[in-house]
Motif scaffolding. Structure first.
Motif, mmCIF file in Angstrom:
data_model
loop_
_atom_site.group_PDB
_atom_site.id
_atom_site.type_symbol
_atom_site.label_atom_id
_atom_site.label_comp_id
_atom_site.label_asym_id
_atom_site.label_seq_id
_atom_site.Cartn_x
_atom_site.Cartn_y
_atom_site.Cartn_z
ATOM 1 N N PHE A 40 0.828 -1.203 0.000
ATOM 2 C CA PHE A 40 0.000 0.000 0.000
ATOM 3 C C PHE A 40 0.867 1.259 0.000
ATOM 4 N N CYS A 41 1.856 1.291 0.880
ATOM 5 C CA CYS A 41 2.712 2.473 0.969
ATOM 6 C C CYS A 41 3.573 2.632 -0.283
ATOM 7 N N HIS A 42 3.943 1.515 -0.892
ATOM 8 C CA HIS A 42 4.686 1.587 -2.154
ATOM 9 C C HIS A 42 3.830 2.241 -3.236
ATOM 10 N N LEU A 43 2.544 1.903 -3.240
ATOM 11 C CA LEU A 43 1.633 2.455 -4.242
ATOM 12 C C LEU A 43 1.316 3.929 -4.000
ATOM 13 N N PHE A 44 1.113 4.299 -2.734
ATOM 14 C CA PHE A 44 0.482 5.580 -2.448
ATOM 15 C C PHE A 44 1.313 6.573 -1.643
ATOM 16 N N SER A 45 2.504 6.207 -1.215
ATOM 17 C CA SER A 45 3.317 7.135 -0.426
ATOM 18 C C SER A 45 3.565 8.422 -1.206
ATOM 19 N N GLY A 46 3.118 9.541 -0.628
ATOM 20 C CA GLY A 46 3.294 10.839 -1.270
ATOM 21 C C GLY A 46 2.205 11.216 -2.250
ATOM 22 N N LYS A 47 1.318 10.270 -2.575
ATOM 23 C CA LYS A 47 0.264 10.548 -3.551
ATOM 24 C C LYS A 47 -0.901 11.292 -2.889
ATOM 25 N N PRO A 48 -1.553 12.199 -3.624
ATOM 26 C CA PRO A 48 -2.744 12.867 -3.079
ATOM 27 C C PRO A 48 -3.826 11.846 -2.719
ATOM 28 N N GLU A 51 -6.213 10.923 -5.497
ATOM 29 C CA GLU A 51 -5.613 10.024 -6.488
ATOM 30 C C GLU A 51 -5.613 8.583 -5.979
ATOM 31 N N ALA A 52 -5.288 8.410 -4.696
ATOM 32 C CA ALA A 52 -5.312 7.073 -4.101
ATOM 33 C C ALA A 52 -6.726 6.502 -4.117
ATOM 34 N N ALA A 53 -7.699 7.341 -3.777
ATOM 35 C CA ALA A 53 -9.095 6.894 -3.763
ATOM 36 C C ALA A 53 -9.541 6.440 -5.146
ATOM 37 N N GLN A 54 -9.180 7.202 -6.168
ATOM 38 C CA GLN A 54 -9.578 6.846 -7.528
ATOM 39 C C GLN A 54 -8.924 5.543 -7.965
ATOM 40 N N PHE A 55 -7.667 5.348 -7.583
ATOM 41 C CA PHE A 55 -6.969 4.103 -7.917
ATOM 42 C C PHE A 55 -7.677 2.910 -7.280
ATOM 43 N N ILE A 56 -8.026 3.040 -6.003
ATOM 44 C CA ILE A 56 -8.696 1.948 -5.287
ATOM 45 C C ILE A 56 -10.049 1.639 -5.925
ATOM 46 N N ILE A 57 -10.788 2.672 -6.272
ATOM 47 C CA ILE A 57 -12.095 2.496 -6.912
ATOM 48 C C ILE A 57 -11.951 1.765 -8.244
ATOM 49 N N ASP A 58 -10.978 2.191 -9.040
ATOM 50 C CA ASP A 58 -10.770 1.574 -10.352
ATOM 51 C C ASP A 58 -10.293 0.131 -10.218
ATOM 52 N N GLU A 59 -9.385 -0.104 -9.270
ATOM 53 C CA GLU A 59 -8.817 -1.448 -9.113
ATOM 54 C C GLU A 59 -9.858 -2.454 -8.644
#
Length: 218
Positions: A40-48, A51-59
């Motif tokens: 999770f931290c590799h994917l989202f560390s530093g990301k808004p 942006e993280a929410a949209q990634f999770i929704i899409d995935e």
């Protein structure tokens, strides 16, 4: 000659990535979604957050609105952090003290919301170290856009050529370099594998970064 130093907060001054992860895990329970912390931290560390929410929704094919999901996480974090302060990273307070005692102006430029970062600053009594504080609530376009750093520079009354940013992620470095700043990367255990090639210098801790700044002043 440098005249201003601008610090990121999450992952640079405080080790808050695990706290953000825990809050996301809580928010995602109703959706039966769970991530390994390292991944999770590799994917989202530093990301808004949005942006993280949209990634999770899409995935995961969720039907929830990204702004609504991000808002839930932000609200939960702002409440949770009141009683669960993330630990300061090594030399954070020492370097802030050195910066405050120097001739440099000092600013905080964070991608977090004001409600998320203020309890941390209050809990560690850090307010007095900063002349300017810019959060994502204070800008139209948060990091990686340069607006947060440009806003801080404007409030400090400084040109970018006289400023240095200390960051821990690719997102933050992109923002700082886009604003024309010198940038020092101090990666943590979550961001150390990110592409930090935009940094002018990479240091292992904040004290080493401060020594680099002092060297530039001599």
């Amino acid at each position: 000659m440098l005249k201003a130093v601008l610090f990121d907060c999450d992952g640079t001054l405080v080790d808050s990535e695990s706290l953000h992860y825990q809050c996301w895990q809580h928010i995602l329970v109703p959706y039966n979604i769970a991530y390994d912390e390292g991944h999770f931290c590799h994917l989202f560390s530093g990301k808004p957050t949005l942006e993280a929410a949209q990634f999770i929704i899409d995935e995961h094919g969720l039907t929830v609105d990204a702004k609504a999901l991000a808002g839930q996480k932000n609200d939960y974090f702002a409440d949770y952090v009141q009683n669960h302060l993330p630990p300061l990273l090594p030399y954070a307070k020492e370097v802030l003290s050195l910066a405050k005692q120097s001739s440099l102006q000092v600013a905080l430029v964070t991608g977090s919301a004001r409600a998320e970062v203020m309890p941390i600053l209050a809990g560690y009594q850090l307010f007095d170290y900063f002349e300017v504080i810019v959060t994502k609530d204070d800008v139209t376009q948060p990091k990686p856009h340069p607006e947060p750093y440009l806003s801080a520079l404007k409030q400090l009354g400084q040109a970018a050529q006289f400023g240095v940013a200390i960051e821990d992620t690719c997102t933050g470095l992109t923002s700082a370099k886009g604003a024309g700043l010198l940038a020092i990367a101090v990666p943590n255990h979550h961001s150390q594998h990110q592409d930090l090639s935009l940094a002018d210098h990479t240091c292992t801790n904040l004290m080493q970064a401060w020594q680099r700044i002092e060297l530039a002043q001599s």
